[in-house]
Design a protein around this motif. Sequence first.
Motif, PDB file in Angstrom:
ATOM      1  N   UNK A  10      39.359 -25.219 -36.586  1.00 43.96           N
ATOM      2  CA  UNK A  10      38.369 -24.963 -37.637  1.00 43.96           C
ATOM      3  C   UNK A  10      37.137 -24.271 -37.068  1.00 43.96           C
ATOM      4  N   UNK A  11      36.692 -24.710 -35.890  1.00 41.30           N
ATOM      5  CA  UNK A  11      35.533 -24.087 -35.255  1.00 41.30           C
ATOM      6  C   UNK A  11      35.819 -22.631 -34.917  1.00 41.30           C
ATOM      7  N   UNK A  12      37.008 -22.357 -34.363  1.00 44.97           N
ATOM      8  CA  UNK A  12      37.370 -20.982 -34.022  1.00 44.97           C
ATOM      9  C   UNK A  12      37.466 -20.111 -35.262  1.00 44.97           C
ATOM     10  N   UNK A  13      38.045 -20.649 -36.328  1.00 44.39           N
ATOM     11  CA  UNK A  13      38.176 -19.885 -37.570  1.00 44.39           C
ATOM     12  C   UNK A  13      36.800 -19.537 -38.127  1.00 44.39           C
ATOM     13  N   UNK A  14      35.899 -20.504 -38.145  1.00 43.15           N
ATOM     14  CA  UNK A  14      34.556 -20.257 -38.669  1.00 43.15           C
ATOM     15  C   UNK A  14      33.817 -19.230 -37.815  1.00 43.15           C
ATOM     16  N   UNK A  15      33.958 -19.346 -36.494  1.00 42.63           N
ATOM     17  CA  UNK A  15      33.294 -18.398 -35.600  1.00 42.63           C
ATOM     18  C   UNK A  15      33.834 -16.992 -35.818  1.00 42.63           C
ATOM     19  N   UNK A  16      35.147 -16.864 -35.991  1.00 39.47           N
ATOM     20  CA  UNK A  16      35.726 -15.536 -36.202  1.00 39.47           C
ATOM     21  C   UNK A  16      35.295 -14.967 -37.558  1.00 39.47           C
ATOM     22  N   UNK A  17      35.164 -15.806 -38.574  1.00 35.80           N
ATOM     23  CA  UNK A  17      34.684 -15.340 -39.878  1.00 35.80           C
ATOM     24  C   UNK A  17      33.239 -14.859 -39.783  1.00 35.80           C
ATOM     25  N   UNK A  18      32.417 -15.565 -39.017  1.00 36.15           N
ATOM     26  CA  UNK A  18      31.025 -15.145 -38.839  1.00 36.15           C
ATOM     27  C   UNK A  18      30.955 -13.824 -38.077  1.00 36.15           C
ATOM     28  N   UNK A  19      31.783 -13.675 -37.053  1.00 32.45           N
ATOM     29  CA  UNK A  19      31.817 -12.428 -36.291  1.00 32.45           C
ATOM     30  C   UNK A  19      32.251 -11.262 -37.176  1.00 32.45           C
ATOM     31  N   UNK A  20      33.273 -11.493 -37.997  1.00 30.21           N
ATOM     32  CA  UNK A  20      33.763 -10.443 -38.894  1.00 30.21           C
ATOM     33  C   UNK A  20      32.682 -10.048 -39.890  1.00 30.21           C
ATOM     34  N   UNK A  21      31.987 -11.032 -40.442  1.00 25.93           N
ATOM     35  CA  UNK A  21      30.918 -10.748 -41.401  1.00 25.93           C
ATOM     36  C   UNK A  21      29.800  -9.948 -40.734  1.00 25.93           C
ATOM     37  N   UNK A  22      29.474 -10.278 -39.489  1.00 24.30           N
ATOM     38  CA  UNK A  22      28.432  -9.549 -38.770  1.00 24.30           C
ATOM     39  C   UNK A  22      28.874  -8.107 -38.512  1.00 24.30           C
ATOM     40  N   UNK A  23      30.145  -7.910 -38.158  1.00 20.98           N
ATOM     41  CA  UNK A  23      30.656  -6.551 -37.933  1.00 20.98           C
ATOM     42  C   UNK A  23      30.614  -5.737 -39.221  1.00 20.98           C
ATOM     43  N   UNK A  24      30.999  -6.341 -40.333  1.00 24.08           N
ATOM     44  CA  UNK A  24      30.979  -5.627 -41.608  1.00 24.08           C
ATOM     45  C   UNK A  24      29.555  -5.263 -41.999  1.00 24.08           C
ATOM     46  N   UNK A  25      28.615  -6.164 -41.748  1.00 22.66           N
ATOM     47  CA  UNK A  25      27.220  -5.876 -42.070  1.00 22.66           C
ATOM     48  C   UNK A  25      26.707  -4.722 -41.211  1.00 22.66           C
ATOM     49  N   UNK A  26      27.037  -4.742 -39.917  1.00 22.91           N
ATOM     50  CA  UNK A  26      26.621  -3.658 -39.037  1.00 22.91           C
ATOM     51  C   UNK A  26      27.257  -2.336 -39.437  1.00 22.91           C
ATOM     52  N   UNK A  27      28.470  -2.369 -39.929  1.00 19.15           N
ATOM     53  CA  UNK A  27      29.158  -1.152 -40.354  1.00 19.15           C
ATOM     54  C   UNK A  27      28.485  -0.518 -41.566  1.00 19.15           C
ATOM     55  N   UNK A  28      27.790  -1.298 -42.357  1.00 16.94           N
ATOM     56  CA  UNK A  28      27.145  -0.788 -43.562  1.00 16.94           C
ATOM     57  C   UNK A  28      25.691  -0.390 -43.326  1.00 16.94           C
ATOM     58  N   UNK A  29      25.214  -0.531 -42.122  1.00 19.09           N
ATOM     59  CA  UNK A  29      23.830  -0.153 -41.827  1.00 19.09           C
ATOM     60  C   UNK A  29      23.717   1.376 -41.791  1.00 19.09           C
ATOM     61  N   UNK A  30      22.551   1.834 -42.183  1.00 19.49           N
ATOM     62  CA  UNK A  30      22.277   3.269 -42.120  1.00 19.49           C
ATOM     63  C   UNK A  30      21.711   3.600 -40.758  1.00 19.49           C
ATOM     64  N   UNK A  31      21.987   4.789 -40.288  1.00 20.52           N
ATOM     65  CA  UNK A  31      21.421   5.227 -39.017  1.00 20.52           C
ATOM     66  C   UNK A  31      19.958   5.589 -39.228  1.00 20.52           C
ATOM     67  N   UNK A  32      19.131   5.272 -38.234  1.00 24.83           N
ATOM     68  CA  UNK A  32      17.719   5.632 -38.293  1.00 24.83           C
ATOM     69  C   UNK A  32      16.835   4.620 -39.006  1.00 24.83           C
TER      70      UNK A  32
END
Length: 59
Positions: free
Chosen positions: A36-58
């Motif tokens: 459960x801990x690993x699953x939650x950590x991976x979900x948080x990492x995925x959410x952070x990656x998706x958020x970073x992918x939607x950031x604008x440059x500059x």
Amino acid sequence: MAEIVNLRLARKARKREADKAAAEQNRALSGRTKTQKLRERSEQDRAARELDAHRRDGD
């Protein structure tokens, strides 16, 4: 007339409530399996990656 309140007892009661809330949170976090801990950590990492992918440059 206002009710007389013993400040020492009120302060201790407030601290007990805060400690109880912290203990509840710790029980929820510690009472999970490794999977459960690993699953939650991976979900948080995925959410952070998706958020970073939607950031604008500059920004």
